[in-house]
Design an enzyme around this catalytic site. Structure first.
Site, short mmCIF file in Angstrom:
data_model
loop_
_atom_site.label_atom_id
_atom_site.label_comp_id
_atom_site.label_asym_id
_atom_site.label_seq_id
_atom_site.Cartn_x
_atom_site.Cartn_y
_atom_site.Cartn_z
N HIS A 66 0.82 -1.22 0.00
CA HIS A 66 0.00 0.00 0.00
C HIS A 66 0.85 1.26 0.00
O HIS A 66 0.60 2.19 -0.78
CB HIS A 66 -0.94 -0.02 1.22
CG HIS A 66 -1.72 1.24 1.38
ND1 HIS A 66 -2.81 1.53 0.60
CD2 HIS A 66 -1.53 2.30 2.19
CE1 HIS A 66 -3.27 2.72 0.94
NE2 HIS A 66 -2.52 3.21 1.91
N ARG A 110 -6.32 -1.76 -13.14
CA ARG A 110 -6.21 -3.02 -12.40
C ARG A 110 -7.34 -3.06 -11.38
O ARG A 110 -7.22 -2.51 -10.29
CB ARG A 110 -4.87 -3.09 -11.66
CG ARG A 110 -3.67 -3.33 -12.54
CD ARG A 110 -2.43 -3.59 -11.67
NE ARG A 110 -1.36 -4.18 -12.41
CZ ARG A 110 -0.34 -3.50 -12.95
NH1 ARG A 110 -0.27 -2.20 -12.82
NH2 ARG A 110 0.61 -4.13 -13.62
N ARG A 125 -9.52 -3.93 -16.96
CA ARG A 125 -9.15 -5.34 -16.98
C ARG A 125 -10.00 -6.09 -15.97
O ARG A 125 -10.13 -5.65 -14.82
CB ARG A 125 -7.67 -5.52 -16.63
CG ARG A 125 -7.31 -6.99 -16.49
CD ARG A 125 -5.86 -7.22 -16.26
NE ARG A 125 -5.45 -6.87 -14.91
CZ ARG A 125 -4.20 -6.93 -14.49
NH1 ARG A 125 -3.26 -7.28 -15.33
NH2 ARG A 125 -3.89 -6.62 -13.25
N GLU A 134 -0.18 -12.38 -22.27
CA GLU A 134 0.81 -12.49 -21.19
C GLU A 134 1.20 -13.94 -20.93
O GLU A 134 1.88 -14.23 -19.97
CB GLU A 134 0.33 -11.79 -19.92
CG GLU A 134 -1.04 -12.18 -19.41
CD GLU A 134 -1.45 -11.40 -18.16
OE1 GLU A 134 -0.61 -10.73 -17.55
OE2 GLU A 134 -2.63 -11.49 -17.80
N ASN A 136 5.02 -8.20 -17.75
CA ASN A 136 5.43 -8.66 -16.42
C ASN A 136 5.25 -10.17 -16.32
O ASN A 136 6.12 -10.89 -15.84
CB ASN A 136 4.58 -7.99 -15.33
CG ASN A 136 4.62 -6.48 -15.41
OD1 ASN A 136 5.48 -5.93 -16.08
ND2 ASN A 136 3.69 -5.81 -14.75
N ASP A 137 4.08 -10.64 -16.76
CA ASP A 137 3.84 -12.07 -16.73
C ASP A 137 4.48 -12.78 -17.93
O ASP A 137 5.04 -13.85 -17.79
CB ASP A 137 2.34 -12.36 -16.69
CG ASP A 137 1.81 -12.29 -15.27
OD1 ASP A 137 2.48 -12.82 -14.36
OD2 ASP A 137 0.74 -11.68 -15.05
N CYS A 174 0.93 -3.04 -21.51
CA CYS A 174 0.66 -2.46 -20.20
C CYS A 174 1.57 -3.03 -19.12
O CYS A 174 1.42 -2.72 -17.95
CB CYS A 174 -0.81 -2.62 -19.83
SG CYS A 174 -1.34 -4.33 -19.83
C1 PEP Z 1 1.53 -7.89 -16.75
O1 PEP Z 1 1.52 -9.07 -16.40
O2 PEP Z 1 2.40 -7.38 -17.49
C2 PEP Z 1 0.48 -6.96 -16.26
C3 PEP Z 1 0.37 -5.74 -16.72
O3 PEP Z 1 -0.34 -7.42 -15.32
P1 PEP Z 1 0.02 -7.58 -13.76
O4 PEP Z 1 1.34 -6.94 -13.51
O5 PEP Z 1 -1.10 -6.94 -13.05
O6 PEP Z 1 0.07 -9.08 -13.64
MG MG Z 2 -0.24 -9.97 -15.57
#
Ligand code: PEP
Ligand code: MG
Length: 570
Positions: free
Chosen positions: A191, A298, A334, A433, A456-457, A504
């Site tokens: 947070h 998100r 999302r 992803e 990210n994923d 994203c």
């Molecule tokens: C990602 O996976 O790149 C993404 C934007 O989603 P999160 O980071 O919320 O998994």
């Molecule tokens: Mg993700």
């Protein structure tokens, strides 16, 4: 002088005096009272309750104004607890019949409440234990006359130092004087970190117990980039950091001037730069930094910062607020992306060996369709109030994509039969992803309106490297050519079908990757609002032709190291 090191989670330099928030265990007197003290104890109780309610009411108003409706729920349920007749009866009973002094009565009542809530079948009540404890400690502190508003009457710049910061803490801060945070625990997604980034103040978290080397009122410098903290530094360091702070502010001012300028390359290629947000509280930062839309909302925060699954109306209000707040600019919502490393306080996920490969995101939504439909209906209803697009996370198969679209159609039909307005042409896209989606991008794009690459994923799944595991963090690198080839494949597939691709994941805000992604043809970049001006500057200073050449050359290289070196030099 001491130097400390934590994780820099919100960039910039802050200097100021330490405001140490120490939440000490209180010592409760155990003495019993005389018959003729009863009235006085009851009066003290009434006064402490009244003060607590007034403080919470203030927090509700302040939070609603500064962060939006979706953040006030925690405080509303705390107010409900104070007004609960059971609380009143329990405390009064202990004072009247057991001759407990007020503090003892409150402590015993708290323990009883906690026990009752903890033993309840219903997850919702079990998870309100934290609120119960918070409320009782507020009343006890008020009864003791302890000032809990650390942030009242500030007159100089302070850096808040604490174990961690709760929503109650950040909601009551005066950001004219609070210029930074440093906390003992926490990571990038805690947070305190999220708040610091959306408020654009520097923060260092996860410093460990050493953070308490800072004493109240010490002069400290925190570096939100490197994670360094200097306690009572020498003149030399202060001067060095004053220069760094000045250049940081100057750079910020230059970037701020870009706000109104278009994101266009020297040879006229227009690109869309958007913000990733977690709720309405982030809109101000997004717009201030020139976001042309929201590329990723998100929604899980609405579920995580709650005491129960949010209702359709609660969600509708939150989505509508964001759609309206963006004033006609598009917002990509999302659908719920929970599981993996994201828990819900009111829902117990079964322990899994590999949570990131397990029951998460869309998989949960397709199993618990009632939860999914509640969200889709809320998003559709909000689409009547702005330009909303829907996006699904974690898709691995066309069956999933078809199923979610089927459920969306069901929701649309329901709303139609209920005569509720929504945007009938709402666009729906999917996050790419997973390797499955990246490899099959050409087939997926036929059945969706757009892609948004979740690097990210995607990075963790393509490279088989846990994104949260420090032991393998060196291997987690989106510049790895395997990931870059996936990205190129996704963008090409969408363009071949006459559609577009955004990104994203964090990589979209990575300065060193800006020209590479531009050259690969990425149409929309969505990132933390503070990165927007940096990427805008990079795009405006180059030509699309040059970026294409850079991308082409970079993709011919065979290692991440070579690619990073090439990008640094070009
Ligand atoms: C990602 O996976 O790149 C993404 C934007 O989603 P999160 O980071 O919320 O998994
Ligand atoms: Mg993700």
């Amino acid at each position: 002088m001491h130097n400390l090191k934590g994780i820099g989670v919100s960039p910039g330099i802050a200097m100021g005096n330490v405001l140490l928030i120490e939440k000490k265990e209180l010592i409760i007197p155990t003495n019993l009272i005389e018959e003729n003290d009863i009235l006085q104890e009851i009066e003290k109780f009434e006064k402490a309750k009244k003060e607590s309610l007034a403080q919470i009411e203030k927090l509700i108003i302040k939070t609603r104004e500064s962060m939006g409706e979706d953040k006030v729920g925690i405080f509303e349920s705390q107010a409900e607890i104070i007004n609960d007749p059971m609380l009143n009866d329990s405390v009064l009973g202990k004072i009247n019949s057991e001759k407990n002094n007020l503090l003892l009565a409150l402590e015993k009542a708290r323990d009883e409440f906690v026990m009752i809530f903890e033993s309840m079948e219903d997850e919702y009540f079990r998870e309100r234990v934290a609120d119960v404890k918070d409320v009782f400690s507020r009343i006890i502190n008020n009864a003791l006359g302890i000032n809990q508003n650390y942030f009242e009457n500030l007159s100089k710049n302070v850096i808040v130092v604490a174990n961690d910061l709760t929503p109650s803490d950040t909601a009551s801060m005066d950001f004219n004087f609070v210029v930074g945070f440093a906390t003992e625990i926490g990571g990038r997604t805690s947070h305190s970190s999220i708040m610091a980034r959306s408020l654009e103040i520097p923060a260092v978290v996860g410093v460990g117990k050493d953070i308490y080397n800072c004493k109240h009122d010490d002069f400290i410098i925190i570096d939100g980039n490197s994670g360094e903290i200097f306690i009572n530094p020498e003149e030399k360091i202060i001067n060095e950091y004053k220069i760094k702070l000045d250049s940081f502010l100057a750079e910020k001012a230059i970037l701020a001037e870009l706000k109104e300028l278009k994101v266009v390359t020297k040879d006229g290629k227009e690109i869309e730069l958007c913000a990733n947000i977690g709720g309405a509280a982030d809109l101000k930062g997004a717009l201030n930094n020139g976001a042309e839309g929201v590329g990723l909302f998100r929604t899980e925060f609405l579920y995580m910062n709650n005491t129960k699954f949010p209702t359709e109306d609660e969600q509708f209000q939150a989505y509508k607020e964001v759609a309206e707040g963006m004033g006609g600019k598009h917002v990509i919502i999302r659908t719920l992306d929970i599981g993996g490393d994201k828990d819900l306080p009111y829902y117990e996920f079964e322990k899994e060996m590999n949570p990131f490969l397990g029951w998460r995101a869309l998989r949960i939504c397709l199993d618990k369709t009632e939860i999914f439909k509640t969200q889709l209906r809320a998003v559709l209803r909000a689409s009547a109030f702005g330009k909303i697009r829907i996006m699904y996370p974690m898709i691995i198969s066309l069956e999933e994509l078809r199923k979610v679209n089927e459920i969306l159609e069901e929701c649309k039909a329901e709303l139609k039969s209920e005569n509720i307005d929504f945007d009938e042409n709402i666009e729906t896209g999917m996050m790419v992803e997973t390797p499955a989606a990246a490899i099959m991008a050409d087939l997926f794009i036929r059945e969706t309106d757009f892609f948004s690459i979740g690097t990210n994923d995607l990075t963790q799944y393509v490279l088989a490297v846990d994104r949260g595991n420090e032991k393998v963090s060196k291997l987690y690198n989106t510049f790895n050519p395997a990931v870059l080839k996936c990205i190129k494949n996704i963008i090409d597939a969408s363009h071949n079908a006459g559609k577009w691709t955004g990104m994203c994941g964090e990589f979209a805000g990575e300065k060193r990757a800006a020209l590479l992604l531009l050259g690969m043809g990425l149409d929309e970049f969505s990132m933390s609002a503070i990165s927007i001006p940096v990427i805008k500057k990079a795009i405006r200073e180059t030509s699309f032709e040059k970026a294409k050449e850079i991308a082409e050359n970079a993709l011919k290289l065979s290692t991440a190291e070579e690619i990073e070196k090439y990008l640094d030099e070009n």
